[in-house]
Motif scaffolding. Structure first.
Motif, PDB file in Angstrom:
ATOM      1  N   GLY A 124      -9.405   5.188  -6.465  1.00  0.00           N
ATOM      2  CA  GLY A 124     -10.231   6.132  -5.722  1.00  0.00           C
ATOM      3  C   GLY A 124     -10.704   7.270  -6.612  1.00  0.00           C
ATOM      4  O   GLY A 124     -10.239   7.451  -7.744  1.00  0.00           O
ATOM      5  N   LYS A 125     -11.618   8.044  -6.093  1.00  0.00           N
ATOM      6  CA  LYS A 125     -12.194   9.163  -6.837  1.00  0.00           C
ATOM      7  C   LYS A 125     -11.086  10.098  -7.323  1.00  0.00           C
ATOM      8  O   LYS A 125     -10.181  10.462  -6.586  1.00  0.00           O
ATOM      9  N   ASN A 126     -11.149  10.449  -8.617  1.00  0.00           N
ATOM     10  CA  ASN A 126     -10.209  11.371  -9.272  1.00  0.00           C
ATOM     11  C   ASN A 126      -8.762  10.892  -9.263  1.00  0.00           C
ATOM     12  O   ASN A 126      -7.844  11.698  -9.402  1.00  0.00           O
ATOM     13  N   SER A 127      -8.522   9.622  -9.081  1.00  0.00           N
ATOM     14  CA  SER A 127      -7.140   9.117  -9.107  1.00  0.00           C
ATOM     15  C   SER A 127      -6.779   8.663 -10.517  1.00  0.00           C
ATOM     16  O   SER A 127      -7.637   8.564 -11.397  1.00  0.00           O
ATOM     17  N   LYS A 128      -5.473   8.417 -10.728  1.00  0.00           N
ATOM     18  CA  LYS A 128      -5.024   7.954 -12.043  1.00  0.00           C
ATOM     19  C   LYS A 128      -3.671   7.277 -11.927  1.00  0.00           C
ATOM     20  O   LYS A 128      -2.984   7.379 -10.906  1.00  0.00           O
ATOM     21  N   LEU A 129      -3.314   6.588 -12.998  1.00  0.00           N
ATOM     22  CA  LEU A 129      -2.027   5.921 -13.130  1.00  0.00           C
ATOM     23  C   LEU A 129      -1.285   6.603 -14.273  1.00  0.00           C
ATOM     24  O   LEU A 129      -1.827   6.721 -15.384  1.00  0.00           O
ATOM     25  N   VAL A 130      -0.069   7.092 -14.000  1.00  0.00           N
ATOM     26  CA  VAL A 130       0.739   7.769 -15.011  1.00  0.00           C
ATOM     27  C   VAL A 130       1.971   6.914 -15.284  1.00  0.00           C
ATOM     28  O   VAL A 130       2.707   6.566 -14.357  1.00  0.00           O
ATOM     29  N   GLN A 183       0.813  -1.217   0.000  1.00  0.00           N
ATOM     30  CA  GLN A 183       0.000   0.000   0.000  1.00  0.00           C
ATOM     31  C   GLN A 183       0.846   1.267   0.000  1.00  0.00           C
ATOM     32  O   GLN A 183       0.476   2.257  -0.614  1.00  0.00           O
ATOM     33  N   ILE A 184       2.008   1.247   0.621  1.00  0.00           N
ATOM     34  CA  ILE A 184       2.886   2.422   0.624  1.00  0.00           C
ATOM     35  C   ILE A 184       3.347   2.756  -0.790  1.00  0.00           C
ATOM     36  O   ILE A 184       3.540   3.910  -1.138  1.00  0.00           O
ATOM     37  N   ASP A 185       3.479   1.720  -1.639  1.00  0.00           N
ATOM     38  CA  ASP A 185       3.941   1.928  -3.008  1.00  0.00           C
ATOM     39  C   ASP A 185       2.883   2.548  -3.912  1.00  0.00           C
ATOM     40  O   ASP A 185       3.188   2.933  -5.042  1.00  0.00           O
ATOM     41  N   LEU A 186       1.639   2.635  -3.470  1.00  0.00           N
ATOM     42  CA  LEU A 186       0.545   2.974  -4.367  1.00  0.00           C
ATOM     43  C   LEU A 186       0.193   4.454  -4.415  1.00  0.00           C
ATOM     44  O   LEU A 186      -0.870   4.826  -4.870  1.00  0.00           O
ATOM     45  N   GLU A 187       1.093   5.312  -3.969  1.00  0.00           N
ATOM     46  CA  GLU A 187       0.927   6.753  -4.078  1.00  0.00           C
ATOM     47  C   GLU A 187       2.267   7.364  -4.450  1.00  0.00           C
ATOM     48  O   GLU A 187       3.311   6.886  -4.044  1.00  0.00           O
ATOM     49  N   GLY A 188       2.207   8.426  -5.212  1.00  0.00           N
ATOM     50  CA  GLY A 188       3.438   9.102  -5.615  1.00  0.00           C
ATOM     51  C   GLY A 188       4.173   8.296  -6.676  1.00  0.00           C
ATOM     52  O   GLY A 188       3.567   7.646  -7.508  1.00  0.00           O
ATOM     53  N   GLU A 189       5.502   8.340  -6.630  1.00  0.00           N
ATOM     54  CA  GLU A 189       6.316   7.628  -7.617  1.00  0.00           C
ATOM     55  C   GLU A 189       6.679   6.236  -7.121  1.00  0.00           C
ATOM     56  O   GLU A 189       7.039   6.066  -5.949  1.00  0.00           O
ATOM     57  N   LEU A 190       6.612   5.272  -8.019  1.00  0.00           N
ATOM     58  CA  LEU A 190       7.049   3.916  -7.703  1.00  0.00           C
ATOM     59  C   LEU A 190       8.560   3.954  -7.492  1.00  0.00           C
ATOM     60  O   LEU A 190       9.308   4.411  -8.357  1.00  0.00           O
ATOM     61  N   ARG A 191       9.019   3.509  -6.341  1.00  0.00           N
ATOM     62  CA  ARG A 191      10.428   3.637  -5.976  1.00  0.00           C
ATOM     63  C   ARG A 191      11.296   2.482  -6.454  1.00  0.00           C
ATOM     64  O   ARG A 191      12.523   2.566  -6.417  1.00  0.00           O
ATOM     65  N   ARG A 192      10.656   1.381  -6.843  1.00  0.00           N
ATOM     66  CA  ARG A 192      11.418   0.208  -7.294  1.00  0.00           C
ATOM     67  C   ARG A 192      10.569  -0.555  -8.297  1.00  0.00           C
ATOM     68  O   ARG A 192       9.355  -0.389  -8.350  1.00  0.00           O
ATOM     69  N   ASP A 193      11.211  -1.398  -9.094  1.00  0.00           N
ATOM     70  CA  ASP A 193      10.468  -2.257 -10.007  1.00  0.00           C
ATOM     71  C   ASP A 193       9.564  -3.151  -9.175  1.00  0.00           C
ATOM     72  O   ASP A 193      10.005  -3.758  -8.196  1.00  0.00           O
ATOM     73  N   SER A 194       8.276  -3.200  -9.538  1.00  0.00           N
ATOM     74  CA  SER A 194       7.293  -3.876  -8.697  1.00  0.00           C
ATOM     75  C   SER A 194       6.304  -4.658  -9.543  1.00  0.00           C
ATOM     76  O   SER A 194       6.227  -4.481 -10.759  1.00  0.00           O
ATOM     77  N   PHE A 195       5.501  -5.485  -8.857  1.00  0.00           N
ATOM     78  CA  PHE A 195       4.436  -6.204  -9.547  1.00  0.00           C
ATOM     79  C   PHE A 195       3.196  -6.266  -8.680  1.00  0.00           C
ATOM     80  O   PHE A 195       3.267  -6.188  -7.449  1.00  0.00           O
ATOM     81  N   PHE A 196       2.040  -6.352  -9.341  1.00  0.00           N
ATOM     82  CA  PHE A 196       0.768  -6.612  -8.695  1.00  0.00           C
ATOM     83  C   PHE A 196       0.488  -8.083  -8.940  1.00  0.00           C
ATOM     84  O   PHE A 196       0.406  -8.515 -10.089  1.00  0.00           O
ATOM     85  N   GLN A 197       0.340  -8.843  -7.881  1.00  0.00           N
ATOM     86  CA  GLN A 197       0.247 -10.296  -7.945  1.00  0.00           C
ATOM     87  C   GLN A 197      -1.122 -10.769  -8.437  1.00  0.00           C
ATOM     88  O   GLN A 197      -2.161 -10.208  -8.098  1.00  0.00           O
ATOM     89  N   SER A 198      -1.093 -11.846  -9.187  1.00  0.00           N
ATOM     90  CA  SER A 198      -2.304 -12.487  -9.682  1.00  0.00           C
ATOM     91  C   SER A 198      -3.245 -12.823  -8.532  1.00  0.00           C
ATOM     92  O   SER A 198      -2.818 -13.295  -7.486  1.00  0.00           O
ATOM     93  N   GLY A 199      -4.540 -12.544  -8.726  1.00  0.00           N
ATOM     94  CA  GLY A 199      -5.537 -12.876  -7.710  1.00  0.00           C
ATOM     95  C   GLY A 199      -5.621 -11.909  -6.552  1.00  0.00           C
ATOM     96  O   GLY A 199      -6.480 -12.051  -5.682  1.00  0.00           O
ATOM     97  N   GLN A 200      -4.765 -10.895  -6.518  1.00  0.00           N
ATOM     98  CA  GLN A 200      -4.768  -9.921  -5.420  1.00  0.00           C
ATOM     99  C   GLN A 200      -5.441  -8.626  -5.864  1.00  0.00           C
ATOM    100  O   GLN A 200      -5.559  -8.346  -7.053  1.00  0.00           O
ATOM    101  N   GLU A 201      -5.857  -7.835  -4.883  1.00  0.00           N
ATOM    102  CA  GLU A 201      -6.496  -6.557  -5.157  1.00  0.00           C
ATOM    103  C   GLU A 201      -5.649  -5.440  -4.561  1.00  0.00           C
ATOM    104  O   GLU A 201      -5.159  -5.557  -3.437  1.00  0.00           O
ATOM    105  N   TYR A 202      -5.507  -4.347  -5.309  1.00  0.00           N
ATOM    106  CA  TYR A 202      -4.708  -3.197  -4.897  1.00  0.00           C
ATOM    107  C   TYR A 202      -5.585  -1.959  -5.013  1.00  0.00           C
ATOM    108  O   TYR A 202      -6.442  -1.874  -5.888  1.00  0.00           O
ATOM    109  N   ALA A 203      -5.387  -0.973  -4.133  1.00  0.00           N
ATOM    110  CA  ALA A 203      -6.226   0.223  -4.132  1.00  0.00           C
ATOM    111  C   ALA A 203      -5.379   1.485  -4.201  1.00  0.00           C
ATOM    112  O   ALA A 203      -4.421   1.648  -3.439  1.00  0.00           O
TER     113      ALA A 203
END
Length: 168
Positions: free
Chosen positions: A56-62, A10-30
């Protein structure tokens, strides 16, 4: 992903991604309300088949680096609103800003995006690869490309929402 990638928390999901990461199959991220998660140049985010990302409302992925969102026909990736009642335009969408030309969106479903007159998939100066994309219940054109973009589209792109089609 290889050992150089770390599962995002969850800490990785705001601002800039600090490291190469993945979202795991079958999991949910917010992604939180009014937040932007940015994949900076030189970084990669992998979204595995079957992962779900709730915005969340008015959020985006860049994306300024590389996004590899590669679902499968029987295990699509879902990018949707973080609300119990689907509201078209709840979140903005995904922006590709001159990012890595190896970025891929394959077997991805996008729902309830298009907020602030933002296309669910917005591409600037990129030769992105799109395959089997579904865009549902969004409030703006499904895809937006500037004239310097050259998308490579394979399979169907289904758009079922307010303004239909592509914006160039």
């Amino acid at each position: 992903p290889d050992e150089d990638f770390t599962e995002a928390n969850q800490i990785d999901l705001e601002g800039e991604l600090r490291r190469d990461s993945f979202f795991q199959s079958g999991q949910e991220y917010a992604i939180s309300d009014n937040s932007t998660l940015t994949i900076p140049s030189g970084r990669t985010l992998i979204i595995e088949p079957g992962a779900r990302v709730r915005f969340g409302k008015n959020s985006k992925l860049v994306i300024e680096g590389k996004l590899l969102a590669c679902g499968q026909s029987n295990r699509r990736i879902l990018l949707t609103a973080d609300t119990d009642s689907g509201i078209p335009g709840y979140w903005e969408g995904i922006e590709f800003r001159g990012s890595d030309s190896e970025s891929i969106l394959g077997y991805v479903t996008i729902e309830f995006a298009g907020g602030n007159k933002h296309a669910p998939i917005w591409v600037e100066n990129l030769d992105i690869k799109l395959q089997e994309i579904r865009i549902n219940s969004s409030s703006w054109y499904g895809l937006s490309f500037n004239p310097d973009s050259s998308p490579q589209v394979r399979g169907e792109v289904e758009i079922e929402n307010g303004p239909s089609g592509w914006e160039i």
